[in-house]
Design an enzyme around this catalytic site. Structure first.
Site, PDB file in Angstrom:
ATOM      1  N   GLU A  43      94.789 -25.024 -17.722  1.00  0.00           N
ATOM      2  CA  GLU A  43      94.613 -24.581 -19.110  1.00  0.00           C
ATOM      3  C   GLU A  43      93.127 -24.453 -19.409  1.00  0.00           C
ATOM      4  O   GLU A  43      92.415 -25.452 -19.530  1.00  0.00           O
ATOM      5  CB  GLU A  43      95.255 -25.578 -20.079  1.00  0.00           C
ATOM      6  CG  GLU A  43      95.057 -25.204 -21.540  1.00  0.00           C
ATOM      7  CD  GLU A  43      95.475 -26.285 -22.514  1.00  0.00           C
ATOM      8  OE1 GLU A  43      94.955 -26.288 -23.647  1.00  0.00           O
ATOM      9  OE2 GLU A  43      96.310 -27.144 -22.151  1.00  0.00           O
ATOM     10  N   ARG A  47      87.182 -22.473 -25.979  1.00  0.00           N
ATOM     11  CA  ARG A  47      86.198 -23.206 -26.780  1.00  0.00           C
ATOM     12  C   ARG A  47      84.768 -22.855 -26.395  1.00  0.00           C
ATOM     13  O   ARG A  47      83.834 -23.408 -26.973  1.00  0.00           O
ATOM     14  CB  ARG A  47      86.399 -24.719 -26.607  1.00  0.00           C
ATOM     15  CG  ARG A  47      87.744 -25.223 -27.075  1.00  0.00           C
ATOM     16  CD  ARG A  47      87.814 -26.735 -26.982  1.00  0.00           C
ATOM     17  NE  ARG A  47      89.173 -27.223 -27.067  1.00  0.00           N
ATOM     18  CZ  ARG A  47      89.504 -28.510 -27.003  1.00  0.00           C
ATOM     19  NH1 ARG A  47      88.563 -29.425 -26.859  1.00  0.00           N
ATOM     20  NH2 ARG A  47      90.768 -28.881 -27.081  1.00  0.00           N
ATOM     21  N   LYS A 130     103.622 -28.783 -27.136  1.00  0.00           N
ATOM     22  CA  LYS A 130     102.538 -29.727 -26.909  1.00  0.00           C
ATOM     23  C   LYS A 130     102.589 -30.755 -28.037  1.00  0.00           C
ATOM     24  O   LYS A 130     102.783 -30.378 -29.194  1.00  0.00           O
ATOM     25  CB  LYS A 130     101.193 -28.981 -26.918  1.00  0.00           C
ATOM     26  CG  LYS A 130      99.992 -29.889 -26.720  1.00  0.00           C
ATOM     27  CD  LYS A 130      98.725 -29.115 -26.362  1.00  0.00           C
ATOM     28  CE  LYS A 130      98.010 -28.585 -27.567  1.00  0.00           C
ATOM     29  NZ  LYS A 130      96.601 -28.212 -27.262  1.00  0.00           N
TER      30      LYS A 130
END
Length: 206
Positions: A43, A47, A130
């Site tokens: 993943e 960011r 999640k």
């Protein structure tokens, strides 16, 4: 290239590394070390300015199943898919993003922290979530309490999970895998160290 379901992505390994990569040149050595260590689902969080280029690079690594994390809206979803992301992870669940991901047919792991979050996801036809941020949302006791009445939901807890705490989460039948950043320590890339940490993570029972 084989198309995976969200469940298929979650079953690839007990741990999905959550990656914040600042430099494109670090992408290949990190991905190769993780895959060699037995963690194929990666993943890459959106960011950093380099994130989409990192996804493009990592997608070239044989055996890697690269996804995009921190996806906040349909535009980011489209950009991540164009860069080669094969699954999508978000910190929360919104209707625009959820509908766009479902329409795109890409495995989607939306962030949830409350019963309402999970119920909205179930109403949209989603069943895998999640649990985020896991530790600060009440940890394993909170997820156990949520999972009891929402029995069809399956989870990838992420946020504050460590190599030491991961086994407790993975012991629960409603937890398919965990997300963790500990397998790629901060600082200069040490491929041998990353591979060793990945091997330990890949060997965790579930």
């Amino acid at each position: 290239m084989m198309t995976l379901s969200v469940e298929g992505v979650m079953e690839l390994a007990p741990v999905i590394p959550v990656l914040v990569v600042d430099r494109v040149e670090d992408a290949l050595p990190i991905a190769r070390a993780l895959v060699k260590g037995g963690l194929p689902a990666l993943e890459v969080t959106l960011r950093t300015p380099a994130a989409l280029d990192v996804i493009r690079e990592m997608a070239q690594v044989e055996g890697a199943v690269v996804g995009a994390g921190t996806v906040l809206n349909p535009a980011q979803l489209d950009a991540a898919m164009a860069a080669g992301a094969r699954f999508i992870v978000s910190p929360g669940l919104t209707e625009p993003l959820g509908k766009a991901a479902i329409a795109a047919g890409i495995p989607f792991l939306p962030g949830t922290a409350t019963a309402g979050d999970i119920m909205r996801g179930l109403d949209m036809g989603l069943s895998h979530f999640k649990f985020f941020p896991a530790e600060t949302s009440g940890g394993l006791p909170a997820l156990k309490a949520l999972a009891a009445p929402l029995q069809e939901a399956r989870f990838c807890p992420t946020g504050g999970i460590t190599a030491e705490s991961a086994p407790q989460w993975l012991a629960e039948p409603f937890v398919k895998c965990v997300g963790g950043s500990w397998v790629v320590p901060k600082g200069p890339v040490d491929a041998a160290r990353i591979e060793a940490l990945a091997r330990e993570a890949a060997a965790l029972p579930r």
